[in-house]
Scaffold this active site. Sequence first.
Site, short mmCIF file in Angstrom:
data_model
loop_
_atom_site.label_atom_id
_atom_site.label_comp_id
_atom_site.label_asym_id
_atom_site.label_seq_id
_atom_site.Cartn_x
_atom_site.Cartn_y
_atom_site.Cartn_z
N LYS A 179 36.53 55.16 33.07
CA LYS A 179 35.27 55.30 32.13
C LYS A 179 34.27 55.13 33.17
O LYS A 179 34.10 54.15 33.81
CB LYS A 179 34.99 54.61 30.82
CG LYS A 179 34.00 54.74 30.02
CD LYS A 179 34.03 54.07 28.72
CE LYS A 179 33.38 52.52 28.82
NZ LYS A 179 33.68 51.90 27.65
N LYS A 181 29.78 55.05 34.02
CA LYS A 181 28.51 55.01 33.29
C LYS A 181 27.66 55.81 33.98
O LYS A 181 27.40 56.31 34.85
CB LYS A 181 27.85 53.52 33.55
CG LYS A 181 28.45 52.55 32.68
CD LYS A 181 28.09 51.14 33.20
CE LYS A 181 29.02 50.76 34.37
NZ LYS A 181 28.51 49.30 34.77
N ASP A 208 29.84 56.48 29.57
CA ASP A 208 29.18 55.42 28.76
C ASP A 208 27.74 55.74 28.95
O ASP A 208 27.20 55.40 30.24
CB ASP A 208 29.74 54.15 29.21
CG ASP A 208 29.12 53.13 27.79
OD1 ASP A 208 28.25 53.34 27.10
OD2 ASP A 208 29.62 51.80 27.88
N ASN A 210 25.40 53.97 27.45
CA ASN A 210 24.79 52.68 27.04
C ASN A 210 23.35 52.74 26.28
O ASN A 210 22.47 52.02 26.77
CB ASN A 210 24.79 51.77 28.46
CG ASN A 210 26.03 51.24 29.00
OD1 ASN A 210 26.37 51.75 29.97
ND2 ASN A 210 26.56 50.46 28.15
N HIS A 311 36.35 47.47 22.42
CA HIS A 311 35.55 47.30 23.41
C HIS A 311 35.52 46.09 24.08
O HIS A 311 35.85 44.88 23.29
CB HIS A 311 34.01 47.52 22.93
CG HIS A 311 32.99 47.12 24.16
ND1 HIS A 311 32.30 45.74 24.32
CD2 HIS A 311 32.50 47.88 25.12
CE1 HIS A 311 31.64 45.78 25.18
NE2 HIS A 311 31.48 46.95 25.85
#
Length: 383
Positions: A179, A181, A208, A210, A311
């Site tokens: 994964k 970001k 992600d 975020n 998570h």
Amino acid sequence: MLAQLPNANALPALNLAKVEPILLRAKIDSPIVTSFGNIPERAVLLVRAEDKDGAVGWGEVFGNFPVHGAENRAHLIRDFLAAIALSESWDSPATAFDALTRKTHIMTLQSGEPGPFAQAIAGVDIALWDLVARRLGVPLWRLMGGERDTVPSYASGLNPTGFEDIVMQKLKEGYNAFKIKIGFGQDTDFAALNGMRALIGDRELMTDVNQGWGIETACDHWRAYSEFDLKWIEEPLPADASIEQWKRLADQGGSPIAAGENLLGDGQFDAHIASGALGVVQPDMCKWGGFTKTLPLARRIVDAGQRYCPHFLAGPMGILASAHCLAAAGGTGILEVDANPNPLREHLTGGLPPIDSGIMTLPTGAGLGIEPDPDFMKAHRVG
Ligand SMILES: [Mg+2]
């Protein structure tokens, strides 16, 4: 039989002598980069619980961000939660969880800090379940009624640039899901996603954001980002976006939506599960709930046909707690394991269990199955 919390009458009573926060810190060479801000050093906030008969259990509290928030959680345990935990005998960690929550309710309102209190209580809860399982001599996944001691795992937390060496290392270690970001603008994001595909081929890739996009940006981007064959796109919207917005995004098709690390409480999770917008639900059991709330929640997620993917991104106690919860809950979820260098994760307990073809086998020991090294802990303790 479906995994569930064991009945109190099957558990030894808890008569606690000590509940203590232990805060560790370590420097890192380069910060963790996210779309909301950077994490310049690593903190791990442990909870050590000891019963009057000398039995010990370990838990961990969310302490990633902000970087000095961990000190506050440590004080909440030392100043308030320890006294409540020691005030009476408990027939189950779940009973202690309820009392800790009830007796700090007004404090959370007065301080405006429901999150930090929930995180501190979660860490205490994990320590109490670890203590009980160690006393019974069984691993936590088994105590929780699980039927497997393995969990698929992925290498997480990759920064949008400079990830190449870490990915190659993690491939060598046996990971085959990753994964990275995003949420830094399309040029940076697509360069990162193309770079990842070049390194990992058609292995599983997740991203992600975020909470970095709003609904319009997310809807605009969804199709183009989904072209990268992503197993999920995580937190494309702020956690407090309306259910209608999450459903509108889900109607775009393409990659599944993931979220949950910033939801708090049964009500928020159940509203998301009922909406069906999330393909992947990601509670952080060190941020809210511990085992007491997260295992039943995980079962509701799996029963609704969604993926429970825990998570967590800090120390080994939290990772192993998440692994036991995932193993017990069943379903098709995958365990998040931080890939970034972090001496606290790597050395506090002598390293995480190895990964073989993307699968982690849980340790055979009782409870979490891992033990902090006292000398390492002493060398990194700051509070
Ligand atoms: Mg995330």
